[in-house]
Enzyme design. Structure first.
Site, short mmCIF file in Angstrom:
data_model
loop_
_atom_site.label_atom_id
_atom_site.label_comp_id
_atom_site.label_asym_id
_atom_site.label_seq_id
_atom_site.Cartn_x
_atom_site.Cartn_y
_atom_site.Cartn_z
N ASN A 172 7.38 14.18 -18.98
CA ASN A 172 8.46 14.49 -18.06
C ASN A 172 8.23 15.90 -17.52
O ASN A 172 8.81 16.86 -17.98
CB ASN A 172 9.81 14.38 -18.77
CG ASN A 172 10.96 14.55 -17.82
OD1 ASN A 172 10.78 14.86 -16.65
ND2 ASN A 172 12.16 14.36 -18.32
N CYS A 203 10.80 18.71 -16.31
CA CYS A 203 11.50 19.63 -17.22
C CYS A 203 11.26 21.07 -16.79
O CYS A 203 10.26 21.40 -16.17
CB CYS A 203 11.00 19.44 -18.65
SG CYS A 203 11.56 17.91 -19.38
N LYS A 241 6.18 11.70 -15.24
CA LYS A 241 7.44 11.67 -14.47
C LYS A 241 7.49 12.94 -13.65
O LYS A 241 7.56 14.05 -14.18
CB LYS A 241 8.64 11.58 -15.40
CG LYS A 241 9.95 11.50 -14.64
CD LYS A 241 11.12 11.32 -15.59
CE LYS A 241 12.42 11.24 -14.83
NZ LYS A 241 13.56 11.14 -15.73
N ILE A 259 3.10 6.04 -13.16
CA ILE A 259 3.76 7.24 -12.66
C ILE A 259 5.24 6.90 -12.55
O ILE A 259 5.61 5.84 -12.04
CB ILE A 259 3.24 7.64 -11.25
CG1 ILE A 259 1.72 7.83 -11.25
CG2 ILE A 259 3.97 8.86 -10.73
CD1 ILE A 259 1.22 9.00 -12.02
#
Length: 181
Positions: free
Chosen positions: A27, A30, A65, A91
């Site tokens: 991710n 973040c 992500k 993805i």
């Protein structure tokens, strides 16, 4: 997710190729605490470094992500393309997170969702069809809007169209599913 660049490969190394772990989602939307909390995904070069570092530490399928609010859409699409070259099998992006104004335009040539649709299309164009593309909508839409967006994205061959309407509205989720290919 990591808060510092050096954490990403360390986490991947701790996972390695352990049985029972089927995939790893990165991710990169973040916050990067070393850069004042800006998402890692705002910088395509940083994303490329994370991808390379993690790929060196684990052979399991990787899903990256990407951040929806990146000002550099083409750069994010190219980062996704590089992720494909580095062995990512999917993805995942959240292209509609700016849809939080209840009075936004929902249809027509000025619909607020058009930017998100273009994000998805740019990423699909960059990665081609050999890698799965998933989108997470974080319950940002009403049913009619979710159907319109879903139909606009049918040519993108999405792996999944996650939560376009609230999970608290299962009938709406079903309606979207039935209307969109």
């Amino acid at each position: 997710a990591g808060e510092r660049l050096e954490e990403w490969p360390l986490v991947a190394a701790s996972i390695g190729d352990r049985p029972g772990i089927d995939a790893l989602e990165l991710n990169v939307s973040c916050p990067n605490v070393e850069e004042g909390g800006l998402p890692f995904a705002r910088d395509p070069e940083v994303v490329g470094g994370i991808v390379a570092g993690v790929r060196n530490e684990t052979p399991i399928p990787l899903i990256v992500k990407l951040a929806p609010e990146s000002p550099d859409l083409q750069g994010v699409a190219l980062a996704a393309q590089e992720a494909v070259y580095d062995g990512y099998s999917a993805i995942k992006i959240a292209p509609f997170d700016e849809l939080n104004d209840p009075n936004r335009v929902r249809t027509g040539p000025t619909a607020a969702s058009l930017t998100g649709i273009e994000r998805v299309r740019a990423v699909r164009a960059a990665i081609g069809n050999r890698v799965e593309l998933a989108i997470d909508c974080h319950s940002r839409m009403e049913v009619s809007e979710a159907i319109q967006v879903g139909k606009a994205l049918e040519s993108c061959n999405l792996f999944w169209y996650e939560e376009p309407v609230s999970y608290m509205h299962p009938d709406g989720l079903i309606e979207v599913k039935q209307a969109v290919q």
